[in-house]
Design an enzyme around this catalytic site. Structure first.
Site, PDB file in Angstrom:
ATOM      1  N   ARG A 186      49.883  22.689  34.844  1.00 33.25           N
ATOM      2  CA  ARG A 186      50.217  24.097  35.119  1.00 33.25           C
ATOM      3  C   ARG A 186      50.670  24.856  33.876  1.00 33.25           C
ATOM      4  NH1 ARG A 186      54.542  24.360  37.849  1.00 33.25           N
ATOM      5  NH2 ARG A 186      54.737  22.322  38.813  1.00 33.25           N
ATOM      6  N   LYS A 191      33.676  38.189  40.376  1.00 31.33           N
ATOM      7  CA  LYS A 191      32.603  39.172  40.449  1.00 31.33           C
ATOM      8  C   LYS A 191      31.777  39.177  39.151  1.00 31.33           C
ATOM      9  CE  LYS A 191      34.780  39.717  44.275  1.00 31.33           C
ATOM     10  NZ  LYS A 191      35.729  40.768  44.584  1.00 31.33           N
ATOM     11  N   TYR A 243      40.476  48.024  47.747  1.00 33.87           N
ATOM     12  CA  TYR A 243      40.069  46.678  48.147  1.00 33.87           C
ATOM     13  C   TYR A 243      40.968  46.207  49.280  1.00 33.87           C
ATOM     14  CZ  TYR A 243      38.744  41.805  47.882  1.00 33.87           C
ATOM     15  OH  TYR A 243      38.290  40.550  48.190  1.00 33.87           O
ATOM     16  N   ASP A 248      43.119  48.083  39.109  1.00 32.51           N
ATOM     17  CA  ASP A 248      42.141  47.078  39.501  1.00 32.51           C
ATOM     18  C   ASP A 248      40.796  47.531  38.939  1.00 32.51           C
ATOM     19  OD1 ASP A 248      40.268  45.452  40.761  1.00 32.51           O
ATOM     20  OD2 ASP A 248      41.423  45.315  42.616  1.00 32.51           O
TER      21      ASP A 248
HETATM   22  C1  LIG Z   1      37.099  40.692  45.004  1.00 34.91           C
HETATM   23  C2  LIG Z   1      38.108  41.696  44.639  1.00 34.91           C
HETATM   24  C3  LIG Z   1      39.465  41.372  44.560  1.00 34.91           C
HETATM   25  C4  LIG Z   1      40.001  39.993  44.914  1.00 34.91           C
HETATM   26  O1  LIG Z   1      39.473  38.991  44.096  1.00 34.91           O
HETATM   27  P1  LIG Z   1      39.205  37.480  44.618  1.00 34.91           P
HETATM   28  O2  LIG Z   1      38.724  36.825  43.375  1.00 34.91           O
HETATM   29  O3  LIG Z   1      38.210  37.553  45.711  1.00 34.91           O
HETATM   30  O4  LIG Z   1      40.509  36.938  45.099  1.00 34.91           O
HETATM   31  C5  LIG Z   1      40.348  42.364  44.200  1.00 34.91           C
HETATM   32  N1  LIG Z   1      39.933  43.624  43.945  1.00 34.91           N
HETATM   33  C6  LIG Z   1      38.637  43.968  44.021  1.00 34.91           C
HETATM   34  C7  LIG Z   1      38.247  45.382  43.732  1.00 34.91           C
HETATM   35  C8  LIG Z   1      37.678  43.033  44.366  1.00 34.91           C
HETATM   36  O5  LIG Z   1      36.393  43.378  44.453  1.00 34.91           O
END
Ligand SMILES: *Cc1c(COP(=O)(O)O)cnc(C)c1O
Length: 378
Positions: free
Chosen positions: A51, A197, A102, A172
């Site tokens: 960790r 993503k 989100y 984000d």
């Molecule tokens: C997918 C996503 C998240 C969360 O990410 P994970 O890797 O699925 O936990 C947060 N914000 C946005 C805009 C996303 O598309």
């Protein structure tokens, strides 16, 4: 290796995060599969436990942090990263949250707000005056731009400049990615990217990242606090996932460029089809967010939303396509789309007939032919 940080982002994505050049040694960092490391008597200098750190994490963090214009801490998922930011809040704090963003993030903030007595102020991110008014006296301002799935665009330079040093801010950046938009440069404190993503880019891993500025202003303390949350909560990325993400980020500029070009072509063709009521894409000159996105983004992204007559029509549309896959998530090489209101938690402001589309890197004409055939059949 010393790197000239004036290099283009395409180059940095390929050249950073490499081992020291040693004749006979691999060019790439390997997935370091280690839960423990050989002990040192001075525990401040050597890694002790899984960790604490991992060479594969460090390589990815070097690349992604630099692309974002800061320093990066990776997490097990985007939601683990979001959770780490929220862990820094205290009971009774005031949080500004987009009305529509989100779903995982808004659900997490809402459930914690209930538990910890946070005051929530919801804002339309495109309304800069409303964002700034809500930020007054708040402890955290959470923004997302473009937003999921309505594709609203915030004035990040204006908001960032106004709020810097006044309140902790997070953007984000998952929909744009570090290649198209860099909120740290506008004065925001933390940038979240779901590496699931565009960074990974192949629908085969979960990973999250937070990046923080490097220029003082409490940034070092913030970076240390977020790294401590990862360590203490154990929301660490797996070495294999991290290595796949590192491999993915090498081609991210190529993939993002191809997908953005495809999205531009498809947005125009969709907007001209009689079955489509509305296309939400900042790249269309008629879109409400177009001027802002043109001024601040290096491309309009590869996500767009189309509105069809109603829910059943949207369902027939997605079922009528064979190349596109009906699936959640986004930012991968393959094109996917989803009717957002199939999720019970999706907001009423999202139309029943809205289909969010994540455009991939297939040939635009093939993608369009599949869409057009299904639209024509409605
Ligand atoms: C997918 C996503 C998240 C969360 O990410 P994970 O890797 O699925 O936990 C947060 N914000 C946005 C805009 C996303 O598309």
């Amino acid at each position: 290796m010393d790197h000239d940080l004036d290099l283009h982002r395409d180059t940095l994505a390929v050249s950073l995060g490499r081992p020291t050049r040693t004749p006979g040694a691999p060019l790439n960092v390997s997935p370091v599969l280690a839960s423990t490391y050989v002990g040192a008597h001075d525990t401040t200098t050597a890694l002790g436990y899984g960790r604490d750190g991992n060479e594969t994490w460090s390589a990815l963090e070097e690349v992604l942090g630099t692309l974002e214009g800061g320093r990066c801490v990776t997490f097990a998922s985007g939601m683990a990263a979001a959770s780490a930011v929220l862990d820094l809040l205290a009971p009774g704090d005031t949080v500004v949250l987009p009305t529509s963003c989100y779903l995982g993030v808004s659900a997490l903030v809402r459930s914690r707000a209930e538990k910890f007595g946070w005051v929530l102020r919801e804002v339309d991110v495109a309304d800069t005056e409303a964002v700034l008014a809500a930020a007054d006296g708040a402890d955290l301002v959470w923004l997302e731009s473009p937003t999921n799935p309505l594709m609203e665009v915030a004035d990040l330079p204006g908001i960032g400049a106004a709020l810097r040093g006044r309140v902790r801010t997070v953007v984000d950046n998952t929909f744009a990615s570090a290649l198209l938009q860099r909120p740290l440069e506008h004065g925001f404190d933390v940038v979240l990217e779901s590496g699931t993503k565009f960074v990974g880019g192949h629908s085969d891993l979960l990973l999250g990242a937070l990046s923080v500025r490097t220029d003082g202003d409490g940034a070092d303390e913030l970076f240390a606090a977020l790294a401590a949350v990862r360590h203490d909560s154990g929301a660490v990325p797996g070495p294999m996932e991290t290595w796949l993400a590192l491999r993915g980020i090498r081609t991210m500029p190529l993939r993002v460029r191809a997908a953005v070009a495809n999205a531009g072509v498809l947005a125009e063709r969709l907007a001209a089809h009689p079955a489509v009521r509305r296309v939400r894409y900042p790249g269309l000159p008629s879109d409400e967010g177009h001027a802002r996105a043109a001024a601040t983004m290096d491309g309009f992204g590869s996500l767009l939303s189309v509105e069809l007559a109603d829910g059943p029509t949207a369902e027939r549309f997605v079922d009528g396509c064979t190349l596109w896959t009906h699936a959640t998530s986004l930012g991968s090489v393959e094109s996917t789309f989803e009717r957002r209101r199939r999720w019970s938690g999706e907001l009423d402001v999202v139309p029943e007939g809205l289909v969010r589309m994540s455009v991939g890197v297939e040939h635009a004409d093939d993608l369009w032919a599949d869409l057009e055939r299904s639209l024509d059949a409605l």
